[in-house]
Design an enzyme around this catalytic site. Structure first.
Site, PDB file in Angstrom:
ATOM      1  CG  HIS A   1      -2.001  -1.015   1.195  1.00 33.29           C
ATOM      2  ND1 HIS A   1      -1.797  -2.296   1.637  1.00 33.29           N
ATOM      3  CD2 HIS A   1      -3.290  -0.948   0.772  1.00 33.29           C
ATOM      4  CE1 HIS A   1      -2.916  -2.989   1.489  1.00 33.29           C
ATOM      5  NE2 HIS A   1      -3.828  -2.199   0.974  1.00 33.29           N
TER       6      HIS A   1
ATOM      7  CG  ASP B   1      -4.135  -5.400  -4.512  1.00 35.19           C
ATOM      8  OD1 ASP B   1      -5.197  -4.817  -4.183  1.00 35.19           O
ATOM      9  OD2 ASP B   1      -3.393  -5.957  -3.683  1.00 35.19           O
TER      10      ASP B   1
END
Length: 352
Positions: free
Chosen positions: A182, A252
């Protein structure tokens, strides 16, 4: 020619606004991912998903809802599901009880979501619990790929009983690296043979059960210089070719730091999306970009459309069929019906 709708986006609030409706109507948009900010209570969620389906019955409504710390809806009757590591711990005491509990988790998870109009949860996590990864951690079932595979298959059976497909993540494995994709670009320096013999084994063993897969925003430099989600070697050659996977592949989240730092620079969202699609993804996610007006979402849709018009991105002719195959095929029970449904009550009793 069938239109390919690869974009999965989000919406800002608990109700659709004019921009949301415009974007959801775009032919390149094929899905929506919900977050905790889209939740107030069950009545509101049912109204939101119903309006989405009124606009586009074919839109795939998704959520990250795994149990443990990754569970978007936690109140108004939703069951608090345990982290998947608890099933691995139960396995060490009683393997058969653990497989039954995993099926119960999958059934409760899937049936509660479906009662509120959600089509798909991005579950199960197939990453192995190597220890150093904080972003995976207790989301993983176990360190042993055999245990992780059997528990995941049991959970997927529960999802199937609830009429929901599944998504194994994060191919070929995120559990060995400490960095969080992230906010960083994790690098796993193991050899291909090592990864295939360990972290990627669940994808091989679940080849007839997995409906969809999400690759990791991790670079495996001894295999390819690109992260797995942008790597034709990982997705086309290894996942589809060597392992024989024929379901849908989701990227993702393209807003993650690990997603767009390629070739020494940070790519625009449309560039990253086109690269992921060309590498073998069928669908691309862009999350949390609608909250400030959604300019990034519009840039992605418009940029991808322009690339398609210019011929620099060509849809895979099989991608749309893979997306549509993830939609539920049977109507869900309403929440009130579910509360009185004996299989659901039985599954609640079997939770760890």
């Amino acid at each position: 020619m069938t239109v390919h709708a690869p974009v999965v986006l989000d919406v800002a609030g608990t109700e659709l606004n004019t921009d949301d409706r415009r974007r959801l109507a775009h032919p390149l948009v094929g899905g929506l991912i919900l977050f905790a900010r889209n939740w107030r209570d069950r009545r509101q969620l049912v109204a939101l998903t119903a309006e989405i389906k009124t606009l586009r019955p074919d839109l795939l409504i998704c959520v990250d809802h795994e149990g443990g710390r990754v569970q978007r809806f936690r109140s108004d009757g939703y069951t608090h599901l345990p982290p998947m590591r608890s099933l691995g711990e139960l396995w060490m005491r009683d393997a058969m009880a653990a497989t039954d509990a995993a099926t119960a988790c999958g059934y409760v998870l899937g049936s509660e979501l479906r009662a509120c109009g959600v089509d798909l949860s991005f579950a199960p996590v197939l990453d192995l619990d190597h220890g150093p990864s904080t972003v995976i951690g207790d989301r993983a079932f176990h360190r042993d790929p055999r245990v992780a595979t059997l528990l995941a298959k049991s959970l997927m059976h529960g999802l199937l009983l609830a009429g929901m497909a599944n998504c194994g993540k994060h191919f070929p494995g995120h559990g060995h690296v400490a960095a969080d994709s992230h906010v960083d670009v994790p690098v796993d320096r193991r050899a291909l043979a090592t990864i295939l013999a360990d972290d990627a084994r669940p994808y091989e063993w679940l080849g007839t059960s997995l409906a969809s897969v999400m690759p990791a925003h991790v670079i495996y430099p001894r295999v390819d210089a690109r992260p797995a989600g942008f790597s034709a070697r990982w997705l086309k050659e290894i996942l589809r070719g060597r392992l024989g996977f024929d379901g849908a592949i989701f990227s993702d989240d393209l807003s993650m730091a690990g997603a767009r730092r390629l070739a020494g620079r940070e790519l625009r969202y449309a560039e990253a999306a086109a690269l992921a699609l060309d590498a073998g993804c069928d669908l691309v996610l862009l999350c949390n970009q609608s909250v400030d007006g959604g300019r990034a979402v519009d840039d992605l849709i418009d940029g991808l459309a322009a690339q398609a018009d210019a011929g620099s991105w060509r849809p895979d002719p099989d991608s749309e069929a893979r997306r549509l195959a993830l939609l539920p095929h049977l109507p869900p029970l309403s929440w009130d019906e579910l509360m009185h449904h004996r299989p659901y009550q039985h599954a609640l009793e079997r939770l760890p």
